[in-house]
Design a protein around this motif. Sequence first.
Motif, PDB file in Angstrom:
ATOM      1  N   ALA A   1      42.474  26.024  30.747  1.00  0.00           N
ATOM      2  CA  ALA A   1      43.210  27.233  30.362  1.00  0.00           C
ATOM      3  C   ALA A   1      42.343  28.289  29.698  1.00  0.00           C
ATOM      4  N   ARG A   2      41.098  28.416  30.146  1.00  0.00           N
ATOM      5  CA  ARG A   2      40.277  29.551  29.730  1.00  0.00           C
ATOM      6  C   ARG A   2      40.277  30.589  30.841  1.00  0.00           C
ATOM      7  N   LEU A   3      40.246  31.855  30.443  1.00  0.00           N
ATOM      8  CA  LEU A   3      40.284  32.948  31.403  1.00  0.00           C
ATOM      9  C   LEU A   3      38.852  33.419  31.658  1.00  0.00           C
ATOM     10  N   ASN A   4      38.368  33.209  32.887  1.00  0.00           N
ATOM     11  CA  ASN A   4      36.989  33.570  33.245  1.00  0.00           C
ATOM     12  C   ASN A   4      37.005  34.680  34.289  1.00  0.00           C
ATOM     13  N   ARG A   5      36.073  35.624  34.146  1.00  0.00           N
ATOM     14  CA  ARG A   5      36.103  36.823  34.991  1.00  0.00           C
ATOM     15  C   ARG A   5      34.709  37.190  35.488  1.00  0.00           C
ATOM     16  N   GLN A   6      34.641  37.677  36.724  1.00  0.00           N
ATOM     17  CA  GLN A   6      33.420  38.256  37.285  1.00  0.00           C
ATOM     18  C   GLN A   6      33.785  39.585  37.948  1.00  0.00           C
ATOM     19  N   ARG A   7      32.971  40.617  37.690  1.00  0.00           N
ATOM     20  CA  ARG A   7      33.210  41.930  38.295  1.00  0.00           C
ATOM     21  C   ARG A   7      31.881  42.548  38.725  1.00  0.00           C
ATOM     22  N   THR A   8      31.927  43.349  39.807  1.00  0.00           N
ATOM     23  CA  THR A   8      30.729  44.067  40.251  1.00  0.00           C
ATOM     24  C   THR A   8      31.127  45.433  40.794  1.00  0.00           C
ATOM     25  N   ALA A   9      30.234  46.401  40.625  1.00  0.00           N
ATOM     26  CA  ALA A   9      30.371  47.648  41.364  1.00  0.00           C
ATOM     27  C   ALA A   9      29.861  47.388  42.781  1.00  0.00           C
ATOM     28  N   GLY A  10      30.371  48.146  43.752  1.00  0.00           N
ATOM     29  CA  GLY A  10      29.900  47.992  45.120  1.00  0.00           C
ATOM     30  C   GLY A  10      30.732  47.019  45.937  1.00  0.00           C
TER      31      GLY A  10
ATOM     32  N   HIS B   1      38.379  46.065  38.244  1.00  0.00           N
ATOM     33  CA  HIS B   1      39.457  45.115  37.966  1.00  0.00           C
ATOM     34  C   HIS B   1      38.935  43.687  38.159  1.00  0.00           C
ATOM     35  N   PRO B   2      39.594  42.671  37.622  1.00  0.00           N
ATOM     36  CA  PRO B   2      40.754  42.706  36.743  1.00  0.00           C
ATOM     37  C   PRO B   2      40.406  43.267  35.357  1.00  0.00           C
ATOM     38  N   HIS B   3      41.404  43.846  34.705  1.00  0.00           N
ATOM     39  CA  HIS B   3      41.256  44.279  33.313  1.00  0.00           C
ATOM     40  C   HIS B   3      41.928  43.265  32.402  1.00  0.00           C
ATOM     41  N   GLN B   4      41.359  43.105  31.232  1.00  0.00           N
ATOM     42  CA  GLN B   4      41.849  42.105  30.279  1.00  0.00           C
ATOM     43  C   GLN B   4      42.278  42.749  28.971  1.00  0.00           C
ATOM     44  N   SER B   5      43.152  42.039  28.272  1.00  0.00           N
ATOM     45  CA  SER B   5      43.446  42.339  26.871  1.00  0.00           C
ATOM     46  C   SER B   5      42.985  41.117  26.099  1.00  0.00           C
ATOM     47  N   GLY B   6      41.862  41.257  25.372  1.00  0.00           N
ATOM     48  CA  GLY B   6      41.262  40.101  24.724  1.00  0.00           C
ATOM     49  C   GLY B   6      40.812  39.092  25.762  1.00  0.00           C
ATOM     50  N   ASP B   7      40.882  37.815  25.407  1.00  0.00           N
ATOM     51  CA  ASP B   7      40.497  36.761  26.353  1.00  0.00           C
ATOM     52  C   ASP B   7      41.712  35.986  26.843  1.00  0.00           C
ATOM     53  N   SER B   8      42.905  36.599  26.716  1.00  0.00           N
ATOM     54  CA  SER B   8      44.143  35.878  27.037  1.00  0.00           C
ATOM     55  C   SER B   8      44.824  36.342  28.309  1.00  0.00           C
ATOM     56  N   LEU B   9      44.844  37.662  28.537  1.00  0.00           N
ATOM     57  CA  LEU B   9      45.644  38.221  29.637  1.00  0.00           C
ATOM     58  C   LEU B   9      44.764  39.049  30.560  1.00  0.00           C
ATOM     59  N   ALA B  10      45.004  38.922  31.873  1.00  0.00           N
ATOM     60  CA  ALA B  10      44.296  39.732  32.866  1.00  0.00           C
ATOM     61  C   ALA B  10      45.293  40.314  33.860  1.00  0.00           C
ATOM     62  N   VAL B  11      44.979  41.513  34.369  1.00  0.00           N
ATOM     63  CA  VAL B  11      45.879  42.187  35.303  1.00  0.00           C
ATOM     64  C   VAL B  11      45.066  42.884  36.389  1.00  0.00           C
ATOM     65  N   VAL B  12      45.593  42.871  37.624  1.00  0.00           N
ATOM     66  CA  VAL B  12      45.100  43.729  38.703  1.00  0.00           C
ATOM     67  C   VAL B  12      46.212  44.710  39.049  1.00  0.00           C
ATOM     68  N   HIS B  13      45.811  45.901  39.513  1.00  0.00           N
ATOM     69  CA  HIS B  13      46.784  46.992  39.651  1.00  0.00           C
ATOM     70  C   HIS B  13      46.396  47.900  40.816  1.00  0.00           C
ATOM     71  N   ASN B  14      47.314  48.082  41.751  1.00  0.00           N
ATOM     72  CA  ASN B  14      47.230  49.133  42.758  1.00  0.00           C
ATOM     73  C   ASN B  14      48.126  50.267  42.302  1.00  0.00           C
ATOM     74  N   GLY B  15      47.673  51.522  42.476  1.00  0.00           N
ATOM     75  CA  GLY B  15      48.534  52.645  42.127  1.00  0.00           C
ATOM     76  C   GLY B  15      47.992  53.456  40.971  1.00  0.00           C
ATOM     77  N   ILE B  16      48.846  54.299  40.414  1.00  0.00           N
ATOM     78  CA  ILE B  16      48.444  55.230  39.360  1.00  0.00           C
ATOM     79  C   ILE B  16      49.531  55.270  38.288  1.00  0.00           C
ATOM     80  N   ILE B  17      49.125  55.083  37.025  1.00  0.00           N
ATOM     81  CA  ILE B  17      50.057  55.177  35.896  1.00  0.00           C
ATOM     82  C   ILE B  17      49.951  56.589  35.330  1.00  0.00           C
TER      83      ILE B  17
END
Length: 350
Positions: A32-41, A78-94
Amino acid sequence: ERNVQNILLEGLRRLEYRGYDSAGMAVLSNDARLNRQRTAGKVARLETRLQEVPLEGVVGIAHTRWATHGRPNEQNAHPHQSGDSLAVVHNGIIENHERLKAELEGQGYVFTSETDTEVVAHLLAREFNRSHDLLAAVQSAVATLEGAYALGVVHKQQPDVIVGARKGSPLVVGVGIEEAFLASDPLALLQVTDRFIYLQEGDVVRLAKGGDIAVHDASGQAQARPVQTYEHGDGVASKDGYRHFMLKEIHEQPQVIAATLEGRLTERHVLVRSFGLEAESLLAQVRQIHIVACGTSYHAGMVARYWLERYAGIPTQVEVASEYRYRQVVVPEGTLFVTLSQSGETADTL
């Protein structure tokens, strides 16, 4: 039921044709750890990163981003996180992200990107801290969002759950055998299933371990949406009962227009940012338009000219690409250059 990294990666590959500038993935590990990898390109760069540092787990989310808020870099991916607990992916515009950001900063949330999506992450984290339930948090958060969105959310305190929501942007549920999936397009999931639930406007869906799927409408009422079997692209390659392909394409126009506009409109207006990061400033400078195309694309440009002059009041000229290419064209200051190609391979247009 199985390690999700390669399923997510293949899903991203299948949607590469849409265009994007960065890619990323977040997976909940078995502890139950949230691990993330992101890259440009490109997705290939993310794949290389994942070969070096794999993400193990059966619950995860991934996304390819087209920059609308913030430059195309790893920090804004993306994904964006809040702390090390929650992650979200999002299509669209807020659209109301600036007001929400000011409110959240006032409550102590720290922002590390230039995106509208990070607002969603912190907003969801705040609501989860109040309800301690991911479904309730998403339902509460989306009630405050303005614009268009399709969301996928995970939280390490509920490691067997993914929650999705849609408004103005497409979102489908893939129905597997003791598994369930979310995607913006069924094409991303044909590797794992051909059975889909097409979520309706305002729906929020909870996917849980064992393939449990619960759909709620915008008012929070549980709904039984039908499961449909995807026709494996056979219709694309056949005339599908029509006399010829052109007739088929004419009859497909309403669905094609709806799909094109999805995620780019609110109830009231066009989401200008859907055209890209600098769209608002560039469009404000447009004084005339040159549309360049060949064949049927040229005829589509002629229709566009009528609409642009009638509704936008902007002088528009339509040119055959082979003519435009070989003559000395006078291009006034503030000219928007628009190219059309049915195939994407028209040599003169390119």
